[in-house]
Every structure is written in structure tokens, then in C-alpha cells.
Design a protein around this motif. Sequence first.
Motif, PDB file in Angstrom:
ATOM      1  N   HIS C 105       0.839  -1.206   0.000  1.00  0.00           N
ATOM      2  CA  HIS C 105       0.000   0.000   0.000  1.00  0.00           C
ATOM      3  C   HIS C 105       0.873   1.254   0.000  1.00  0.00           C
ATOM      4  CE1 HIS C 105      -4.253  -1.331   0.650  1.00  0.00           C
ATOM      5  NE2 HIS C 105      -3.682  -2.429   1.093  1.00  0.00           N
ATOM      6  N   MET C 106       1.828   1.296   0.917  1.00  0.00           N
ATOM      7  CA  MET C 106       2.675   2.483   1.020  1.00  0.00           C
ATOM      8  C   MET C 106       3.432   2.722  -0.296  1.00  0.00           C
ATOM      9  SD  MET C 106       2.272   3.987   3.908  1.00  0.00           S
ATOM     10  CE  MET C 106       1.756   3.740   5.618  1.00  0.00           C
ATOM     11  N   THR C 108       2.564   2.124  -3.290  1.00  0.00           N
ATOM     12  CA  THR C 108       1.732   2.725  -4.350  1.00  0.00           C
ATOM     13  C   THR C 108       1.481   4.208  -4.100  1.00  0.00           C
ATOM     14  OG1 THR C 108      -0.423   2.274  -3.333  1.00  0.00           O
ATOM     15  CG2 THR C 108       0.534   0.526  -4.697  1.00  0.00           C
ATOM     16  N   LEU C 109       1.757   4.676  -2.880  1.00  0.00           N
ATOM     17  CA  LEU C 109       1.543   6.099  -2.581  1.00  0.00           C
ATOM     18  C   LEU C 109       2.740   6.965  -2.940  1.00  0.00           C
ATOM     19  CD1 LEU C 109      -0.196   5.829   0.908  1.00  0.00           C
ATOM     20  CD2 LEU C 109      -1.283   5.949  -1.334  1.00  0.00           C
ATOM     21  N   VAL C 110       3.892   6.347  -3.145  1.00  0.00           N
ATOM     22  CA  VAL C 110       5.093   7.136  -3.437  1.00  0.00           C
ATOM     23  C   VAL C 110       5.727   6.822  -4.787  1.00  0.00           C
ATOM     24  CG1 VAL C 110       5.657   7.586  -1.020  1.00  0.00           C
ATOM     25  CG2 VAL C 110       6.557   5.515  -2.144  1.00  0.00           C
ATOM     26  N   ALA C 111       5.170   5.832  -5.496  1.00  0.00           N
ATOM     27  CA  ALA C 111       5.735   5.470  -6.803  1.00  0.00           C
ATOM     28  C   ALA C 111       4.638   4.869  -7.672  1.00  0.00           C
ATOM     29  CB  ALA C 111       6.875   4.459  -6.636  1.00  0.00           C
ATOM     30  N   GLY C 178       9.853   2.860  -9.154  1.00  0.00           N
ATOM     31  CA  GLY C 178      10.274   4.008  -8.349  1.00  0.00           C
ATOM     32  C   GLY C 178      10.499   3.696  -6.889  1.00  0.00           C
ATOM     33  N   ALA C 179      10.151   2.496  -6.447  1.00  0.00           N
ATOM     34  CA  ALA C 179      10.309   2.137  -5.035  1.00  0.00           C
ATOM     35  C   ALA C 179      10.584   0.646  -4.934  1.00  0.00           C
ATOM     36  CB  ALA C 179       9.054   2.495  -4.245  1.00  0.00           C
ATOM     37  N   THR C 195      17.211   3.278   1.766  1.00  0.00           N
ATOM     38  CA  THR C 195      16.511   4.441   1.211  1.00  0.00           C
ATOM     39  C   THR C 195      17.502   5.580   0.982  1.00  0.00           C
ATOM     40  OG1 THR C 195      14.414   3.862   2.251  1.00  0.00           O
ATOM     41  CG2 THR C 195      14.729   6.177   1.683  1.00  0.00           C
ATOM     42  N   LEU C 200      15.977   6.260  -3.316  1.00  0.00           N
ATOM     43  CA  LEU C 200      14.556   6.030  -3.645  1.00  0.00           C
ATOM     44  C   LEU C 200      13.938   5.292  -2.471  1.00  0.00           C
ATOM     45  CD1 LEU C 200      14.214   3.341  -6.509  1.00  0.00           C
ATOM     46  CD2 LEU C 200      15.564   3.123  -4.458  1.00  0.00           C
ATOM     47  N   PRO C 201      12.618   5.323  -2.326  1.00  0.00           N
ATOM     48  CA  PRO C 201      12.010   4.697  -1.148  1.00  0.00           C
ATOM     49  C   PRO C 201      12.206   3.180  -1.142  1.00  0.00           C
ATOM     50  CG  PRO C 201      10.449   6.182  -2.262  1.00  0.00           C
ATOM     51  CD  PRO C 201      11.627   6.026  -3.168  1.00  0.00           C
ATOM     52  N   VAL C 202      12.847   2.689  -0.089  1.00  0.00           N
ATOM     53  CA  VAL C 202      12.952   1.252   0.159  1.00  0.00           C
ATOM     54  C   VAL C 202      12.103   0.996   1.395  1.00  0.00           C
ATOM     55  CG1 VAL C 202      14.498  -0.664   0.683  1.00  0.00           C
ATOM     56  CG2 VAL C 202      15.259   1.187  -0.844  1.00  0.00           C
ATOM     57  N   ILE C 203      11.102   0.159   1.245  1.00  0.00           N
ATOM     58  CA  ILE C 203      10.013   0.133   2.215  1.00  0.00           C
ATOM     59  C   ILE C 203      10.005  -1.155   3.007  1.00  0.00           C
ATOM     60  CG2 ILE C 203       7.506   0.279   2.474  1.00  0.00           C
ATOM     61  CD1 ILE C 203       7.498   1.826  -0.211  1.00  0.00           C
ATOM     62  N   GLY C 207       7.378  -1.389   9.867  1.00  0.00           N
ATOM     63  CA  GLY C 207       7.088   0.000  10.211  1.00  0.00           C
ATOM     64  C   GLY C 207       5.801   0.472   9.558  1.00  0.00           C
ATOM     65  N   ALA C 208       5.643   0.127   8.295  1.00  0.00           N
ATOM     66  CA  ALA C 208       4.448   0.553   7.566  1.00  0.00           C
ATOM     67  C   ALA C 208       3.181   0.045   8.235  1.00  0.00           C
ATOM     68  CB  ALA C 208       4.528   0.069   6.112  1.00  0.00           C
TER      69      ALA C 208
END
Lengths: 245, 245, 245, 245, 245, 245
Positions: C105-106, C108-111, C178-179, C195, C200-203, C207-208
Motif C-alpha cells: 500500500h505504502m 503505491t503512494l510514493v511510486a 520508483g520504489a 533508502t 529512492l524509497p525502500v520500504i 514500520g508501515a
Amino acid sequence: MQKQIIQVINPNTSWGMTETIATAARAVASPMTEIVAVSPSQGLPSIEGHFDEAIATVGVLEQIKLGREQGVSGHVIACFGDPGLLAARELANGPVVGIAEAAMHMATLVATRFSIVTTLPRTLVIARHLLRQYGFEHHCAALHAIDLPVLALEDGSGMAQEKVRARCIQAKREDGSGAIVLGCGGMATLAQELTHELGLPVIDGVGAAVKMVESLVALGLSTSKHGDLDYPRRKAATGVFQHLN
Amino acid sequence: MQKQIIQVINPNTSWGMTETIATAARAVASPMTEIVAVSPSQGLPSIEGHFDEAIATVGVLEQIKLGREQGVSGHVIACFGDPGLLAARELANGPVVGIAEAAMHMATLVATRFSIVTTLPRTLVIARHLLRQYGFEHHCAALHAIDLPVLALEDGSGMAQEKVRARCIQAKREDGSGAIVLGCGGMATLAQELTHELGLPVIDGVGAAVKMVESLVALGLSTSKHGDLDYPRRKAATGVFQHLN
Amino acid sequence: MQKQIIQVINPNTSWGMTETIATAARAVASPMTEIVAVSPSQGLPSIEGHFDEAIATVGVLEQIKLGREQGVSGHVIACFGDPGLLAARELANGPVVGIAEAAMHMATLVATRFSIVTTLPRTLVIARHLLRQYGFEHHCAALHAIDLPVLALEDGSGMAQEKVRARCIQAKREDGSGAIVLGCGGMATLAQELTHELGLPVIDGVGAAVKMVESLVALGLSTSKHGDLDYPRRKAATGVFQHLN
Amino acid sequence: MQKQIIQVINPNTSWGMTETIATAARAVASPMTEIVAVSPSQGLPSIEGHFDEAIATVGVLEQIKLGREQGVSGHVIACFGDPGLLAARELANGPVVGIAEAAMHMATLVATRFSIVTTLPRTLVIARHLLRQYGFEHHCAALHAIDLPVLALEDGSGMAQEKVRARCIQAKREDGSGAIVLGCGGMATLAQELTHELGLPVIDGVGAAVKMVESLVALGLSTSKHGDLDYPRRKAATGVFQHLN
Amino acid sequence: MQKQIIQVINPNTSWGMTETIATAARAVASPMTEIVAVSPSQGLPSIEGHFDEAIATVGVLEQIKLGREQGVSGHVIACFGDPGLLAARELANGPVVGIAEAAMHMATLVATRFSIVTTLPRTLVIARHLLRQYGFEHHCAALHAIDLPVLALEDGSGMAQEKVRARCIQAKREDGSGAIVLGCGGMATLAQELTHELGLPVIDGVGAAVKMVESLVALGLSTSKHGDLDYPRRKAATGVFQHLN
Amino acid sequence: MQKQIIQVINPNTSWGMTETIATAARAVASPMTEIVAVSPSQGLPSIEGHFDEAIATVGVLEQIKLGREQGVSGHVIACFGDPGLLAARELANGPVVGIAEAAMHMATLVATRFSIVTTLPRTLVIARHLLRQYGFEHHCAALHAIDLPVLALEDGSGMAQEKVRARCIQAKREDGSGAIVLGCGGMATLAQELTHELGLPVIDGVGAAVKMVESLVALGLSTSKHGDLDYPRRKAATGVFQHLN
């Protein structure tokens, strides 16, 4: 069969590109069709992302409104992202066709799968979204970017054109697709030559869209005003948007 | 944990709605979050179609740019069509979340399927497109429209609110879904009460988006600048768009 | 805003991994959140397939029941396959979030598209099933496996971590996404560093998921008990399952 | 052609239902097939949700392990949610077929679309997930629930059976589908009679799964051990799961 | 259990291939099944595209009609494109199964994903269409063509067979799939040997289809005559089609 | 712009319907286009299922071959199931367009969703398959059948036409779609009148397909002979198919 005007809107402000587009449009238009090629008075010189599209969309809508007031029979949005397409359909009386959708539709009529060759990698996401929205994600075998900005097509060097050609040749060899869609209005005049050279349909959306608008007009079909493409609800736009009221 | 500012952008020019949205945002924000609710200086009083969205998008981008210059930590686009979302992500440093996506994401975490209750039938196509784009078309059991314009929510009569309530009750009874998403920023303050009355999650996207932005900030995650959400390519916007450069 | 407890469940029995997960959870939790990290008393030391997941699910359910009896506000299932997620939602009062879904989910919000880097190739099928179930199959550009078992992340040599890093770098270069989503709870503490290094965002999903549970609690949203996530129908479990009654 | 044993596993602990299932299995088995019908020694009397499935899965795996040790040729999981199917395939030598998948596969061979009639509404989500996982969501015209629990089929009153019959008649009239799938192992013995009465295929998954296992055995096809259905990685299960090592 | 006849139709006119197919069918048929292998009296020697399929379909329908008049229990269409499958189902009393669908169904029961190895690249589009129609596009990891025409399998040199073997080995190594489907009736007799050599299920559709027809007959399931697979509406076919009346 | 011939093929043998189709085609054709309407010398008087389509396809191919020999510029297949479309594309030099695809493509250009009104319920499965194949399943809001056979449109009573009209009115009121596609070549001459009466686009595929073929010809685009639509491989068809060699 009456004389009709089709308004071809280049959503960016680069006049050279408007001329390329006009040339491609006129090359295939019926003798009874007059092509009026326009571009916004303000905006961006090229469109290479969502931000650019957002700005270009306002220019497209201004032109649609002007075209409608001038009584044109239909409109073409001549940028491969089809910016503002559904908004333009709300605003227009006549049919509105985008060059991406036109090229993709035509491609599915002559091949079971097609490839796309476009400019910058960052625009691929837009092409992918359009494929899903139009229903053609299963008809697209591959997407390619030549990794040059749109305006490289206008710099007179021919380098971008050569890169397009090279990518088309590669796509033919590797993708297993039967047709190639050119992913930028600025490539419009390359289609015919590449079709001959490569021996498979290389499709320009500008010409395709002109023929689709002509077809819709001939069939007496215009944008449906029943339902969600009805004219925008009347309310007062303020500020710089007043002229769109 | 530092103090942070979240900019909540109402894309229309109706200040009453901005206040409704601000109230809903502040009700759930962390004590360390300051909500700054803004709306464009020019545009449309409500957003009920693609044309309206195209105009609102320019206002959203102006506000994103201002917010970025003011150093806000993140942005919420508080209109259920998420107008300009990807363009805004290109322009922003921080995370940007739309209220439609936020509500839909949250709904999939508490129910296997959800229903949507929105305003005018003509906006359903926008919700349907977002469901596909975000990946939730299989999670949405039904879409409902109360058949009143957005501003009916602001007329003080409470009639629109009563229609929303009635539709939610009907959706609970008939749709076989476990949650309801409210499909308009102007419905934001109804969610909590309806959740209690109906005994199932009724989700407002404004609050949901605020919490998602807070979460992304806490996780150190911002809009990816690697790839297609990178900053817009530098080129000179002309005319009324100059200030967006 | 009250103090709240979030129960973070490591579904395997490796205490070292529970500590890694707890560290990642506490690093992002709100000051008002207490993280209680638990793992089943019996089960398997790591989870690398459907059989492992089936066993781990019973442990997850035991912990959910204990957590509910202790009055926790919500639950995180901290294994990338989200084992037992829907069963846990039936059993729980509060929200339950899996780390795979949270990370996806997270992302898809940043990439517009993300890549996944996980452990063994045989777990890829689980990630693929989750992508379809959650609706994100079109948002995932590529899946990668480092081809080391989960517990290699706990052997102290750092080799697995180095392989993760190398794969992330390769994914950034080749996938057009992008992530990057880290596909194992045991990788949780790598996200922030990667990150920064990769730009780039590494998720990390741990934490998420903690932030998503906090968000749901703040929004007053809990697992819907209307419909198919209602509490399990009351009937007598026998034998070793009696304690789940 | 040798004598072979097919193990038919009722995942719940209701012996009456095991007998119903065994009867349906034997009615269609080849003369060379011996049906061994088993059920777990501990677990739940019926399976009507994800929690129930999670518990039943452990029982299924125990039986798969026992069957494998006894040298059976293949296994049937006789509960319409196919609980534990992929985990069972990891554990088994021979083929494993679930009754939901078997019935759905068979339905697509005799009709372009089928309907499903099952027990409680809360189980519909499980059927919907299986349709997606198996690829048959476009082949299913409608899902129906008689709104009675599974064990109502075993209460001797015949009321549940009558409700199944009524729903099948309604489905034939309204759904535009050519076949009906019975969505519960406890309905297995109704299929033949309803097929005759209604004049269209009414399909029981138990018989269908038995024939599919026989077919796979005859074809020399067993669960692939190349890739993600390979045997579970060897590691020490602890506590009540020790016997699954 | 009665003696039954299954008609196996080779849709092309190459008798050598009919014998290959008959051999594969008889190798797996039950002792109570008599295999009658037929091929059209007129048509094409091999089927490698849509035109070929269109012609072959008429031959298939002739044979179905003959088989029905002879009272066979069921029919197999033994060409990997399943030409005329739905038309044949309309015409038949008993069940009709195509070898592509049979092989694909079986593959999903023993592996989470499968690869296909077929003859000419131009036939891949047919396989892709079938995958979508049957619902298995997500279960197919890759499609391969050996780039030899169908009749190369009948030239006695063994070269085509060796190419099939090489592609299967490559598919095992590279595709991440657990099973391989042989994409041509002429490859039928290779399956068992390749299964043993490669150590994963290599599936021939001819045998698979025979077992599926036997299964449907044993279950008392035949093509539904309720709805769109009902017998063709009675009307006078003229000319060379008269015998199909 | 040269004079061109478009061959419009009615795949059934009912000459009255061929005339209806020819009328509709000529009504919209360009002055430079000559419409040659043909139908097979042998076959079936109407097409209402897969069996009928299989027979009609041979007639279509015969006509395509004749048309090619006569040097026509392109071909229309004027039956709503588009029978033999891909086979015809293999055989043809020029473009080939089916009336179902043409109508569906046009509908997506003037409305966000469309409805289909066709003849017998048993043909709905064919329309549904085409929607999936062409990519328009998300663009079709509803399918309706008037439950009269195709030839009722030719009986002179006008009853079928009245039923079509009534269904279109109902579709407009209930489906939430902006356009209606007429699902039978025999309805072609109704489109214009219904468009005016109902106030939304009612689309006939015959006219649409003629304009699409004209467009493809004007654009210099023909069926791709690179890949899977290449001419059928040369091999000797025997018996009644000899003339197709």
C-alpha cells in the motif's frame, strides 16, 4: 457530403510541432475536410509528464471551446498522452479523439499485438495507463523509449528520428508484435516511410485520429450528452478560468 | 518527533467546504501535526466531472508549489476524484495523498469488500477509473449516487446528509460489503457518526489521507524522485502558468 | 490521545527475528504507542512456503486471541506472506494489518510501480498471490529473490544483507520502478539505510504496518464485524485447538 | 492398471459428513480405486470462514502426512474452500485436488458459465477468492447462499437440502448459466438427482475431485517437486506441530 | 461400469498424426474405454493458424456428428488450438474436451505455473487466446515455439522431437514454472519420457483429454443443453454443408 | 484519392439481410467508395451460435478470396459475432473489419460505457467473448437480448424492430451507459432513427466498419503480414476446400 472543419489541437506551444502535426493531418484528410491546426497561446513547449499534461489540458479546453464556437465538426487532441480527453468531450458538441487512442485502436485492427515507441522513459507510465483505460493492455507486446526529449524531434538534426527508426527495427525483430505505434505527435510524419521500410504497419495517431473524427461525423455520431460526458454543470469559473465559462 | 505541517488542499473555491475538510482533518491529526487547509484563489465552486477536475488541478498545483515553498511535510488533495494526484507528486518534495485513494486503501484493511456513496451519478465514472487505477475494482461491491450536487452538502438544510445516511443504510443491507466509503470531501464530518449508527466502518478520506501522510513522514518515505514521478522537466511555462515555473 | 498497545506478531519462533521486528516497529511508533512484540510458543523457526504458513497461522491466531484478551488496540502480522490475515481479522476486535499489504500500500503512494526483493524463490508465488488479492499486480514491476533462506538474515555474517542491497541496486537500475519493497520481516531494519543509499524509497512492511494500525485506531476504524469478517461462529474446537475457543 | 487408494479428507470432525462424502466418492470411483475417507481427530465440526479454515488446514496436513506414509496414490480435500490445498501439495508425493477446484474445472467443460450454490453468506468471499485464484471469475455468473450453516445439511430434516434445490431452480431461471456447482461437501449426494430434475449439470466437487485424482494418477502426473510446491524445507516444528515433521 | 467409446478427432488429414494421437490416447485410457481415432476426409494436412483452424473446424463438426450418430460417449478434439470446441459442444450430446484445455487444466493441478512448448511462433497467438478464454493467463509463465512446422514432428528424423526436448530443458531452467504443457497433438507420445528425464510434469493434452472425458462420463455430466451450448437451431444448411443438418 | 471498392460480406445466405446491410453501408460510404455486398452461395440463413459461425466462416473465407482476386481495397464482415475475423485477416491483402469490433470501438469514442442490444440470449456468450478479446469488457455496462431470432428482423412485421427500440429505451433508462450498440447486422438501418429518437448515440456496426476500412485504406494501413496474421502457410486443402487454396 458537406465540407467540414476538423480542429487539430497541438497541446503544447511549439509551433514547429503544430506544423508537423498539421502536415500529417492534411496528408490523410478527405478532400471535404479542412484541417485547422491550433495550439494554446500559453502553456509549455512540450509535454513529458503528468504536470505538463495538467497545464496542457487547460490549453486544450480553451481550444475546444474556441473550436466549438467556430462550429468545427470535431476535434483531435494531438499529444500521445491524450491530455484532457474526457474533459474535452464534456465541453465539445462534436466528437473528440486523442491520437494515442486512435493509433491504438487502428493497431488492433491490423495486428494481434503492437509495440509502442515513444520519447522519454518517464512518459511510459502515461502510455501504460492509457492502455489500461482503453482496454488494450493485452494487445501491447512492448513499450520502448528512445530516451530523448520531445523537442529533440524538432531540432533539425534528425538524430531523434534515427533513434525512432532504430527502435522500430529492434521492436520488429524482438517483440513478436505485428505493428508499431509511434508514441509522440512529433513523430507523425515518419509513419509512412517506416511502414514501407520495415514492411509492417507503423502507425501515427494524428492521421488515425483525423480519420476517426471524419468517420464519426459521417456516421452522425457525436459525444454522448446522456450521462457522464454531458456538458459541464454550469457554475462560475473565476480568475484566469473565467473565459472557459 | 518534530512538529510538522500537513497541507490539506480543497481543490474547489467553496470556503465552507474547506472548513468542513479542515475540521475533519484536525479531528484525527496527531498533536504534533498542524493542519493548514487551503483552497485555490481561482477556479470552480465544486468539482463534478472531468472538466471541473481539469480546472481544479491547476489550483491544486499552485497550492502544492506554495506548500512546498513553505516547507510543509506533506499534502492532501481533498476531493474524491483525487484531481491532479500524479502531477502533484511530480511537483512535491514530500508525500501527496488523495482522499479517494486513502479511503479505499483503508477500506480494504477492515473489510473484504466496500461500497461507495457519492453525490452526482456523473461522478461515478471517475470513481470507477480510480478503482481500476489503484487496483481496487475487485474490492468494491457497489457504487451509489445520492443524485444531489456537491454544494447541496453545504446548503445547511441537512437534506443531502440525510440522503447520504439513507444510502449508507441501503448499501449495508443490500451490497454484501463490510464497509462504506464516503465519496466526497464535503461528507467528511459524517463518517464517525454513521460508523456508530450503522455498526460498520464508514470511511472519510480526509481523515484517512491525513493519517497516511503522517505515516509516510514518520517512515521517512516521500514521493520517489527516481523515475516517472521526478520533478517536472525544467521548461518555461508561459502566460497564466508562469507562476508554476 | 490515549496510550495504546500495538501487538506485533512474529509468526515464527526465532526470537532474534522477533527482536529485529520489534526494533523496526519501535523506531517509527508514535510516542503514545507501546509495541508488544510476540511470537508463538510453538511452530517453525522460519516461514518459507505454504506448509510453513499453515503452521504459523495457528500461532498467529493464538497470539491474536491473547492480545485481544489483553486489550491491545491492534495487531501486526510481521511475516511477508501475511499468514492468517483474514482469519486473524475474524478473531480480532481491533484492526489487523499484515506487513506485506502495508508495504505494498505504502509503495503505491510514493511510486507508480515498485519492485519486491525477497529471500527464497519458492516464496515468490506467495508474493504473487498477495499482489493479486490486494489489487497491486499492475503496480509491481518485478519480483526478485536473493536465493538465501530467511534465517541467513539472522546468522550474523551480513552476507544476506549484502545480497539484499545488491539486488535493490540492480532493481533500481533495471526494473523501471520508483520504489522497492523488502519482502521479509527479517529485513526490516535495512530499509532506512537503503533508502538513503539508493535515493529512492525502500520500504519495510513492519514500520508501515505499525503506522497503518495507528492510523486506523486514530480514525476509529476497526475490522468490520458486518459480514464475512465477523467473529468466527461459535462451535467447539477440540484437541490442541481447544484454547482457541 | 493397478489397484490404487485415494484418500478423501473431510477437513472437519463431523463423522456424518465424512460418510456423506465417502458415499459420493465411492459412487463414481473406478473399480480399481479404493476410497479411504478420513477426518482429523481434532478440529472443528464445520468450516464456515477463514478462522475455521486455518484450524482445519492443520488437520488436513496431518491426514496428508498419514496418507503419504500409507502409500496412497492421491488425496482429495473435501471442503469447498479447498483449505490448505497448496500446503498439502508441498507435503504430498501424489496429486492433491480440492473439491472446489474440481467442480469449477468440470463446470467449465460443460457450460460457458456456471452458478454456485453454497451455505452461509460469509463463505461467499472464500468462493470468490478461489474463483480468482483458479482463473474462473469470468466463468461464474452468480453466487448464491442458502443462509443455513453447514451442519443443517446433517440435521436429518431435509430442510437445507430443500433450500439447495430451490436455489438451484432459481439459479437456472435467472442466472443465464448452463451449470450449477454445489458449494459444500455436505451437498455431495444431491448432485445426481438435481442434474436429472433440473435438466442441466449440477456438479458435486467430491466426485469430480476423485475422478481428477484418478486421471492424474493414470497420466503419471504428480505434484511438481520442481519449484514452489517442493517438499517443505526441513526444519524442526515444535510443540503440537512436532508430529508434522 | 459399462464399455464406452471415446471418439478422438484429429482435425487434420495427416494419418500419421492420427496414429500418434491414437497411441497416446490408448496408453492412458481405462480398460472399459474404446478409443476410436478419426480424422476428416477432407481438409488440411496440418493446422498452424486461424485459416487452418477455420477449415479444420468443419471437419471436426462432421466427425462430431458421425460420432454422435454412432453413439459414442464423448469426444476429444486433438489439436492444440481446440478448433471448433464450442461449436462441437453445441452439436454433441456427450462431453467434448479439447487437448489444449485438458492439458492446461491438468497443469494447474500439479504446479502453480506452467510453460507451453509449441511448434511455429505464429500459433502462439492462438495459445494466448485460449489461456485468456479458459482463465489461465496468470498460470502460464512463458510460451515457447521451436520454430518448426507441425509436420516436422512426422518426418521421421527426430529433429523436431529433439528441439522440443531442448526447449523443455530450457523452460525448466529459466521460466520458474513447475510443469510444461506440450503444445501440439503430434508431441503426445513425448510426454511420459520427458516427464521422467526432466523430473517435472510434462503434460500431453491428448491423454489428459481422454481422462477428462472418461471422468465427465463417469460423473454423469454432459454438455449442458440449457443455454448457449444447446443444439444448433434447426435451419437448412445448403451446399457442401447439407450433410451437417 | 482514388476510387476504391469495399467488399461487405454478409456471412449468411439470406439475401434480404444482405440488402439491408448494403443499404446501411452505402448510406455512409464516401463518394469515392463503391460498396460490393456479397453473401456465400452456400451456408446458413442466419447465424445464432458457434456452430452457425463455424459454417459461416467458410463462406466468409470464400468471399475474402474472391474479393482479393477482384482487387477490392478492404473487407467488412457483417455479422455481429465477427465470424472468421482472424482467419480472414490471414487470407486478405487489405484490411478486414468486423461489425462488432467496429461498433464497439466507435462506442468507446463517444461514451465512457455502452450497452449492447442483440437478438437471441444464446448469442450473448459470443458478444461477451468479443468484449474480452477486443479489450472492452470494462466499457460495456450491460448486454440485452430481445429474445427473437435474427430472421424476425426480416419478416416484414416490424415486431422485432419494435422490440429493439423498446430495449434501447430501457437500456438508456437503466444501464448508466452513454451509447447503445446494435448487436446484429439486420438492425443496421435502425441506428440513425434511434439515435435521433433517444438522444444518444445508437451505433450500427456496418456503417462503422465501412468507415474504418476507408480510414485504414486512406492511412495506407493494411493487415500486417509480419507475424501471426501472415498469409496461411501453403499446403494443399483437399475436397470441398480445394477452391480455398
